[in-house]
Design a protein around this motif. Structure first.
Motif, PDB file in Angstrom:
ATOM      1  N   ARG A  83       0.836  -1.210   0.000  1.00 11.81           N
ATOM      2  CA  ARG A  83       0.000   0.000   0.000  1.00 11.81           C
ATOM      3  C   ARG A  83       0.867   1.256   0.000  1.00 11.81           C
ATOM      4  N   THR A  84       1.930   1.266   0.826  1.00  9.93           N
ATOM      5  CA  THR A  84       2.766   2.457   0.949  1.00  9.93           C
ATOM      6  C   THR A  84       3.618   2.674  -0.288  1.00  9.93           C
ATOM      7  N   ILE A  85       4.071   1.595  -0.913  1.00 10.66           N
ATOM      8  CA  ILE A  85       4.820   1.737  -2.164  1.00 10.66           C
ATOM      9  C   ILE A  85       3.968   2.456  -3.215  1.00 10.66           C
ATOM     10  N   PHE A  86       2.717   2.037  -3.322  1.00 10.57           N
ATOM     11  CA  PHE A  86       1.831   2.671  -4.297  1.00 10.57           C
ATOM     12  C   PHE A  86       1.546   4.121  -3.918  1.00 10.57           C
ATOM     13  N   LEU A  87       1.380   4.397  -2.627  1.00 11.46           N
ATOM     14  CA  LEU A  87       1.119   5.773  -2.197  1.00 11.46           C
ATOM     15  C   LEU A  87       2.311   6.676  -2.478  1.00 11.46           C
ATOM     16  N   THR A  88       3.507   6.236  -2.084  1.00  8.39           N
ATOM     17  CA  THR A  88       4.685   7.058  -2.315  1.00  8.39           C
ATOM     18  C   THR A  88       5.000   7.173  -3.805  1.00  8.39           C
ATOM     19  N   PHE A  89       4.667   6.124  -4.557  1.00  7.31           N
ATOM     20  CA  PHE A  89       4.840   6.202  -6.010  1.00  7.31           C
ATOM     21  C   PHE A  89       3.969   7.308  -6.597  1.00  7.31           C
ATOM     22  N   SER A  90       2.783   7.516  -6.016  1.00  7.69           N
ATOM     23  CA  SER A  90       1.882   8.549  -6.539  1.00  7.69           C
ATOM     24  C   SER A  90       2.511   9.936  -6.393  1.00  7.69           C
ATOM     25  N   PHE A  91       3.213  10.169  -5.279  1.00  4.05           N
ATOM     26  CA  PHE A  91       3.891  11.456  -5.103  1.00  4.05           C
ATOM     27  C   PHE A  91       5.101  11.557  -6.034  1.00  4.05           C
ATOM     28  N   LEU A  92       5.794  10.449  -6.204  1.00  2.00           N
ATOM     29  CA  LEU A  92       6.913  10.432  -7.144  1.00  2.00           C
ATOM     30  C   LEU A  92       6.413  10.637  -8.575  1.00  2.00           C
ATOM     31  N   TRP A  93       5.204  10.150  -8.861  1.00  2.00           N
ATOM     32  CA  TRP A  93       4.616  10.317 -10.183  1.00  2.00           C
ATOM     33  C   TRP A  93       4.406  11.802 -10.507  1.00  2.00           C
ATOM     34  N   VAL A  94       4.029  12.582  -9.500  1.00  2.00           N
ATOM     35  CA  VAL A  94       3.883  14.030  -9.693  1.00  2.00           C
ATOM     36  C   VAL A  94       5.230  14.637 -10.080  1.00  2.00           C
ATOM     37  N   THR A  95       6.283  14.227  -9.372  1.00  2.34           N
ATOM     38  CA  THR A  95       7.626  14.722  -9.688  1.00  2.34           C
ATOM     39  C   THR A  95       8.057  14.284 -11.082  1.00  2.34           C
ATOM     40  N   TYR A  96       7.789  13.035 -11.411  1.00  2.08           N
ATOM     41  CA  TYR A  96       8.171  12.496 -12.724  1.00  2.08           C
ATOM     42  C   TYR A  96       7.465  13.248 -13.854  1.00  2.08           C
TER      43      TYR A  96
ATOM     44  N   VAL B 144      -4.277   4.360  -7.242  1.00  2.00           N
ATOM     45  CA  VAL B 144      -3.078   4.770  -7.971  1.00  2.00           C
ATOM     46  C   VAL B 144      -3.206   4.450  -9.457  1.00  2.00           C
ATOM     47  N   ALA B 145      -3.798   3.292  -9.778  1.00  2.00           N
ATOM     48  CA  ALA B 145      -4.024   2.960 -11.191  1.00  2.00           C
ATOM     49  C   ALA B 145      -4.914   4.007 -11.844  1.00  2.00           C
ATOM     50  N   PHE B 146      -5.952   4.426 -11.126  1.00  2.00           N
ATOM     51  CA  PHE B 146      -6.834   5.477 -11.623  1.00  2.00           C
ATOM     52  C   PHE B 146      -6.072   6.792 -11.803  1.00  2.00           C
ATOM     53  N   PHE B 147      -5.192   7.112 -10.844  1.00  2.00           N
ATOM     54  CA  PHE B 147      -4.401   8.346 -10.895  1.00  2.00           C
ATOM     55  C   PHE B 147      -3.495   8.368 -12.130  1.00  2.00           C
ATOM     56  N   ILE B 148      -2.807   7.266 -12.382  1.00  2.00           N
ATOM     57  CA  ILE B 148      -1.880   7.210 -13.515  1.00  2.00           C
ATOM     58  C   ILE B 148      -2.641   7.396 -14.843  1.00  2.00           C
ATOM     59  N   LEU B 149      -3.731   6.659 -14.989  1.00  2.00           N
ATOM     60  CA  LEU B 149      -4.500   6.750 -16.233  1.00  2.00           C
ATOM     61  C   LEU B 149      -5.107   8.128 -16.424  1.00  2.00           C
TER      62      LEU B 149
ATOM     63  N   PHE C   8      -4.451  14.591  -9.484  1.00  2.00           N
ATOM     64  CA  PHE C   8      -4.023  14.362  -8.105  1.00  2.00           C
ATOM     65  C   PHE C   8      -5.206  14.543  -7.148  1.00  2.00           C
ATOM     66  N   LEU C   9      -6.039  15.532  -7.414  1.00  2.00           N
ATOM     67  CA  LEU C   9      -7.250  15.746  -6.613  1.00  2.00           C
ATOM     68  C   LEU C   9      -8.189  14.543  -6.729  1.00  2.00           C
ATOM     69  N   LEU C  10      -8.385  14.052  -7.938  1.00  2.00           N
ATOM     70  CA  LEU C  10      -9.258  12.891  -8.152  1.00  2.00           C
ATOM     71  C   LEU C  10      -8.693  11.633  -7.491  1.00  2.00           C
ATOM     72  N   PHE C  11      -7.378  11.558  -7.415  1.00  2.00           N
ATOM     73  CA  PHE C  11      -6.725  10.450  -6.716  1.00  2.00           C
ATOM     74  C   PHE C  11      -7.124  10.424  -5.238  1.00  2.00           C
ATOM     75  N   MET C  12      -7.152  11.604  -4.604  1.00  2.00           N
ATOM     76  CA  MET C  12      -7.567  11.692  -3.206  1.00  2.00           C
ATOM     77  C   MET C  12      -9.027  11.267  -3.039  1.00  2.00           C
TER      78      MET C  12
END
Length: 441
Positions: free
Chosen positions: A249-262, A396-401, A419-423
């Motif tokens: 769960r935490t890997i996916f959560l932290t990946f979401s923040f890294l995704w913003v940076t990426y 997170v899958a929804f966030f990426i797409l 990012f808002l929709l992810f929350m």
């Protein structure tokens, strides 16, 4: 800490035990704000871009092992509800051993980490050198920072939020002070920011491990600590299941923040720098709102340990009400203080100007995000970790797409909308699984 006070379901008690966490959580984003401010006032935006990528990656790695705190809280709080202090000590020792071992593993994986950063992020050679310089130092803080997670989880689980908060505050403020000294006084630039963190981490661990020993000294005399007891198969299996679910769960959560940076790096270093500044607002709000979530974790675990559904429901209702109210207050403050805060983070005029265009997202995200933060606290306290894992994977899958689609249409605004929709999706999925917690009563 008396039986009559422990596990109280009133709003006043929830607020009372959250107050120390408020102050300690204020110290946590202070580190990010200080590092961002220090790098933002150096000669080039490359320092800001480098600190953004480097700290995002390190944060993703360390936060991936957030189960060391969360798993400790859920098991300790439920054991506290059963008055099983021997098990509390054993949970603490098991997770300390795990934290130290993982920390060493992270250090050994330094070169693969550096390779992956260079492979995935589109930066100049100068920025990449700065990233390497930071991580070559910061990575050696891994054992200490992971042990801090366990220590914080122990004291949260015991409802000693003042001690947990003191630990986090000591580490974060020490980090900030040392970073300023190394960067400003000794001109160590990005190396100094990393050095400040590593020194503060090990000093904090040594002090609070000594404190923990003296706290449990009398109870340690009544328990036999052998390899067979510490590494009990059934206990380790349950600990592994809980920790592994939270790990995923935490890997996916932290990946979401890294995704913003990426995604920001793909849009350009200017957008990467802007998003770094904006993310400080999000992190600041989340750490305030997490104060209620952290308190909710231990109270939910305690109520489940005591087998009281009535207490559980009261805790849940109070945590949501307090969190939403606090989030609205934060948004109002951001509305009036946005420009002043940005000016403290960077003296680069065009970054200040461009940041204002994204102020709307900073204002509307906290109240919406407050819901998923509280759901996290409820599920952690209840040790319903498989549901947390599944909900985060879906979100997170929804966030990426959604980000890929919305960025193509709206650019950086599309990134923040996704990012808002992810929350929102995090709250929707956990609300769906909420009924499973009630089966424990």
């Amino acid at each position: 800490m008396t039986v009559s006070v422990l596990g109280s379901t009133s709003k006043s008690y929830l607020f009372k035990i959250s107050i120390p966490i408020f102050f300690s959580n204020l110290a946590i984003p202070l580190v990010g704000l200080v590092d961002t401010g220090l790098m933002g006032h150096l000669s080039s935006e490359r320092y800001l871009a480098a600190i953004s990528i480097a700290t995002s990656v390190i944060t993703m790695i360390f936060w991936s092992f957030g189960f060391l705190r969360m798993g400790t809280v859920s098991l300790v709080s439920q054991s506290l509800g059963k008055r099983d202090y021997n098990e509390i000590i054993l949970i603490f020792i098991r997770n300390l051993i795990i934290a130290f071992a993982i920390g060493l593993l992270i250090i050994f994986l330094k070169y693969p980490i550096l390779f992956l950063i260079e492979f995935f992020f589109q930066t100049t050679n100068e920025t990449q050198l700065l990233i390497n310089e930071y991580i070559n130092v910061r990575i050696f803080s891994a054992p200490a920072e992971l042990i801090i997670y366990v220590l914080a989880g122990l004291y949260l689980g015991l409802q000693k939020t003042n001690v947990s908060s003191l630990l986090i505050s000591f580490f974060c403020l020490g980090n900030a002070i040392l970073s300023v000294i190394f960067v400003v006084n000794y001109n160590l630039e990005i190396f100094g920011a990393a050095l400040g963190t590593i020194v503060a981490a090990y000093i904090s661990v040594l002090i609070f491990l000594f404190y923990s020993y003296f706290l449990f000294r009398n109870k340690l005399k009544k328990i036999t600590l052998t390899k067979k007891i510490i590494f009990n198969q059934d206990k380790l299996f349950r600990l592994f299941n809980i920790n592994f679910d939270i790990f995923i769960r935490t890997i996916f959560l932290t990946f979401s923040f890294l995704w913003v940076t990426y995604q920001g790096s793909k849009l350009g270093e200017d957008y990467l720098a802007i998003n770094t500044i904006l993310m400080q607002f999000i992190m600041l709000a989340s750490f305030f709102l997490d104060a209620y979530a952290f308190s909710t974790e231990t109270l939910v675990g305690y109520s489940i340990g005591r087998g009281s559904e009535k207490s559980f429901r009261q805790i849940v209702n109070n945590s949501f009400q307090l969190s939403i109210f606090t989030a609205i207050v934060i948004s109002v403050l951001y509305f009036f203080l946005f420009n002043e805060i940005v000016e403290q983070l960077t003296n680069i005029d065009y970054l200040r100007f461009l940041s204002v265009n994204y102020m709307l997202w900073i204002i509307i995200i906290p109240p919406i995000a407050s819901l998923c933060y509280q759901f996290d606290g409820i599920f952690i306290g209840a040790a319903q970790t498989s549901e947390m894992r599944n909900g985060m994977i879906i979100s997170v899958a929804f966030f990426i797409l959604s980000s890929e689609v919305l960025i193509a249409i709206y650019g950086n605004h599309g990134l923040w909308l996704s990012f808002l929709l992810f929350m929102v999706m995090r709250s929707v999925t956990l609300n769906y699984y909420f009924k499973n917690i009630l089966k424990q009563f």
